[in-house]
Design a protein around this motif. Structure first.
Motif, PDB file in Angstrom:
ATOM      1  N   ILE A 106       0.839  -1.196   0.000  1.00  8.85           N
ATOM      2  CA  ILE A 106       0.000   0.000   0.000  1.00  8.85           C
ATOM      3  C   ILE A 106       0.876   1.249   0.000  1.00  8.85           C
ATOM      4  O   ILE A 106       0.601   2.218  -0.721  1.00  8.85           O
ATOM      5  CB  ILE A 106      -0.974  -0.033   1.189  1.00  8.85           C
ATOM      6  CG1 ILE A 106      -1.993  -1.171   0.977  1.00  8.85           C
ATOM      7  CG2 ILE A 106      -1.679   1.306   1.371  1.00  8.85           C
ATOM      8  CD1 ILE A 106      -2.819  -1.515   2.198  1.00  8.85           C
ATOM      9  N   TYR A 115      -5.063   0.158  -4.471  1.00  8.74           N
ATOM     10  CA  TYR A 115      -5.699  -0.114  -3.186  1.00  8.74           C
ATOM     11  C   TYR A 115      -6.848   0.852  -2.979  1.00  8.74           C
ATOM     12  O   TYR A 115      -6.970   1.879  -3.649  1.00  8.74           O
ATOM     13  CB  TYR A 115      -4.701  -0.064  -2.031  1.00  8.74           C
ATOM     14  CG  TYR A 115      -4.304   1.301  -1.533  1.00  8.74           C
ATOM     15  CD1 TYR A 115      -4.958   1.889  -0.448  1.00  8.74           C
ATOM     16  CD2 TYR A 115      -3.265   1.998  -2.123  1.00  8.74           C
ATOM     17  CE1 TYR A 115      -4.579   3.133   0.028  1.00  8.74           C
ATOM     18  CE2 TYR A 115      -2.880   3.244  -1.653  1.00  8.74           C
ATOM     19  CZ  TYR A 115      -3.544   3.806  -0.583  1.00  8.74           C
ATOM     20  OH  TYR A 115      -3.169   5.041  -0.117  1.00  8.74           O
ATOM     21  N   ASN A 146     -10.981   1.313   9.889  1.00 10.36           N
ATOM     22  CA  ASN A 146     -10.506   1.325   8.504  1.00 10.36           C
ATOM     23  C   ASN A 146     -10.624  -0.055   7.876  1.00 10.36           C
ATOM     24  O   ASN A 146     -10.321  -1.066   8.515  1.00 10.36           O
ATOM     25  CB  ASN A 146      -9.043   1.757   8.440  1.00 10.36           C
ATOM     26  CG  ASN A 146      -8.821   3.171   8.897  1.00 10.36           C
ATOM     27  OD1 ASN A 146      -9.683   4.034   8.724  1.00 10.36           O
ATOM     28  ND2 ASN A 146      -7.662   3.436   9.481  1.00 10.36           N
ATOM     29  N   LEU A 195      -3.890   0.229   9.175  1.00 12.57           N
ATOM     30  CA  LEU A 195      -4.448  -1.115   8.964  1.00 12.57           C
ATOM     31  C   LEU A 195      -4.908  -1.746  10.279  1.00 12.57           C
ATOM     32  O   LEU A 195      -5.823  -2.569  10.289  1.00 12.57           O
ATOM     33  CB  LEU A 195      -3.427  -2.027   8.279  1.00 12.57           C
ATOM     34  CG  LEU A 195      -3.249  -1.815   6.781  1.00 12.57           C
ATOM     35  CD1 LEU A 195      -1.912  -2.365   6.306  1.00 12.57           C
ATOM     36  CD2 LEU A 195      -4.390  -2.464   6.009  1.00 12.57           C
ATOM     37  N   LYS A 218      -9.426   2.448   0.419  1.00 15.20           N
ATOM     38  CA  LYS A 218      -9.583   2.558   1.868  1.00 15.20           C
ATOM     39  C   LYS A 218     -10.957   3.118   2.184  1.00 15.20           C
ATOM     40  O   LYS A 218     -11.349   4.164   1.663  1.00 15.20           O
ATOM     41  CB  LYS A 218      -8.516   3.479   2.460  1.00 15.20           C
ATOM     42  CG  LYS A 218      -8.648   3.658   3.971  1.00 15.20           C
ATOM     43  CD  LYS A 218      -7.602   4.638   4.484  1.00 15.20           C
ATOM     44  CE  LYS A 218      -7.780   4.899   5.979  1.00 15.20           C
ATOM     45  NZ  LYS A 218      -6.878   5.966   6.446  1.00 15.20           N
ATOM     46  N   PHE A 257      -9.322  -1.835   4.237  1.00  9.15           N
ATOM     47  CA  PHE A 257      -8.516  -1.672   3.029  1.00  9.15           C
ATOM     48  C   PHE A 257      -8.702  -2.866   2.104  1.00  9.15           C
ATOM     49  O   PHE A 257      -8.866  -3.997   2.570  1.00  9.15           O
ATOM     50  CB  PHE A 257      -7.024  -1.639   3.377  1.00  9.15           C
ATOM     51  CG  PHE A 257      -6.518  -0.378   3.992  1.00  9.15           C
ATOM     52  CD1 PHE A 257      -5.822   0.546   3.229  1.00  9.15           C
ATOM     53  CD2 PHE A 257      -6.674  -0.129   5.350  1.00  9.15           C
ATOM     54  CE1 PHE A 257      -5.304   1.694   3.795  1.00  9.15           C
ATOM     55  CE2 PHE A 257      -6.158   1.018   5.926  1.00  9.15           C
ATOM     56  CZ  PHE A 257      -5.473   1.935   5.149  1.00  9.15           C
ATOM     57  N   TRP A 258      -8.603  -2.608   0.819  1.00  5.16           N
ATOM     58  CA  TRP A 258      -8.496  -3.648  -0.195  1.00  5.16           C
ATOM     59  C   TRP A 258      -7.222  -3.372  -0.959  1.00  5.16           C
ATOM     60  O   TRP A 258      -6.796  -2.225  -1.099  1.00  5.16           O
ATOM     61  CB  TRP A 258      -9.667  -3.596  -1.183  1.00  5.16           C
ATOM     62  CG  TRP A 258     -10.964  -4.005  -0.582  1.00  5.16           C
ATOM     63  CD1 TRP A 258     -11.552  -5.242  -0.681  1.00  5.16           C
ATOM     64  CD2 TRP A 258     -11.855  -3.216   0.200  1.00  5.16           C
ATOM     65  NE1 TRP A 258     -12.749  -5.247   0.014  1.00  5.16           N
ATOM     66  CE2 TRP A 258     -12.957  -4.014   0.560  1.00  5.16           C
ATOM     67  CE3 TRP A 258     -11.829  -1.886   0.651  1.00  5.16           C
ATOM     68  CZ2 TRP A 258     -14.011  -3.535   1.329  1.00  5.16           C
ATOM     69  CZ3 TRP A 258     -12.869  -1.408   1.423  1.00  5.16           C
ATOM     70  CH2 TRP A 258     -13.949  -2.240   1.747  1.00  5.16           C
TER      71      TRP A 258
END
Length: 178
Positions: free
Chosen positions: A17, A75, A61, A56, A77, A63-64
């Motif tokens: 990321i 990515y 949060n 993270l 968020k 994330f991908w």
């Protein structure tokens, strides 16, 4: 044929990321900085592996991360419980980032990242989602408008000696059909 994989990110993805964030921010906004030191400092602090790792770890949060042939290329968020002055709703989240390396934009990975993020927000029963976009970033504005986001306000942000004007955009999540 390129193999595309998009999955929920975990702490082990912090370096991926960080890498994608630094490159995509530089590709998109680097030319707007008169002082290279301002850009370098922003990249170092905002996209440091330690800062991404801490982000993270936060339960607020999600994330991908996207890969092409096992290489990180994007990515997204989602920030949960993120109210904004522009909307009067009780359950608001924020699409904080969708970053995809310029060389991979044609693969529509940004759309897929957004789709997963919106689905997750709806699954978590959020009523409204908002985002910020640089008001001169026409490509991004058109992308979000195509996906039913509307401009709901303006705000600004300063990095070093640079001043940036943003649009806040948003939409009701109950209008999304899965």
């Amino acid at each position: 044929m390129q193999k595309v994989v998009i999955r929920l990110a975990n702490v082990a993805d912090a370096a991926h990321i960080s890498y994608v964030g630094k490159i995509t921010f530089s590709e998109t906004f680097g030319h707007l900085f008169r002082a290279e030191d301002d850009l370098r400092h922003y990249l170092k602090t905002t996209f440091s592996v330690s800062k991404i790792t801490a982000s993270l770890h936060k339960s607020s949060n999600v994330f991908w991360v996207a890969f092409v042939d096992e290489n990180p290329i994007g990515y997204a968020k989602l920030k949960l419980d993120s109210p904004t002055e522009f909307v009067d709703a009780t359950s608001i989240c924020q699409l904080q980032k969708i970053y995809v390396l310029k060389a991979f934009l044609s693969l529509k990975i940004g759309y897929e990242l957004q789709s997963r993020l919106l689905t997750k927000a709806k699954e978590l029963s959020y009523e409204y989602i908002w985002l910020s976009v640089l008001n001169s970033n026409e490509r991004a504005i058109q992308f979000y408008q195509k996906n039913k986001f509307e401009i709901i306000g303006n705000h600004d942000f300063t990095i070093g000696q640079e001043h940036f004007d943003f649009f806040a955009m948003g939409k009701c999540l109950n209008e999304i059909t899965s």
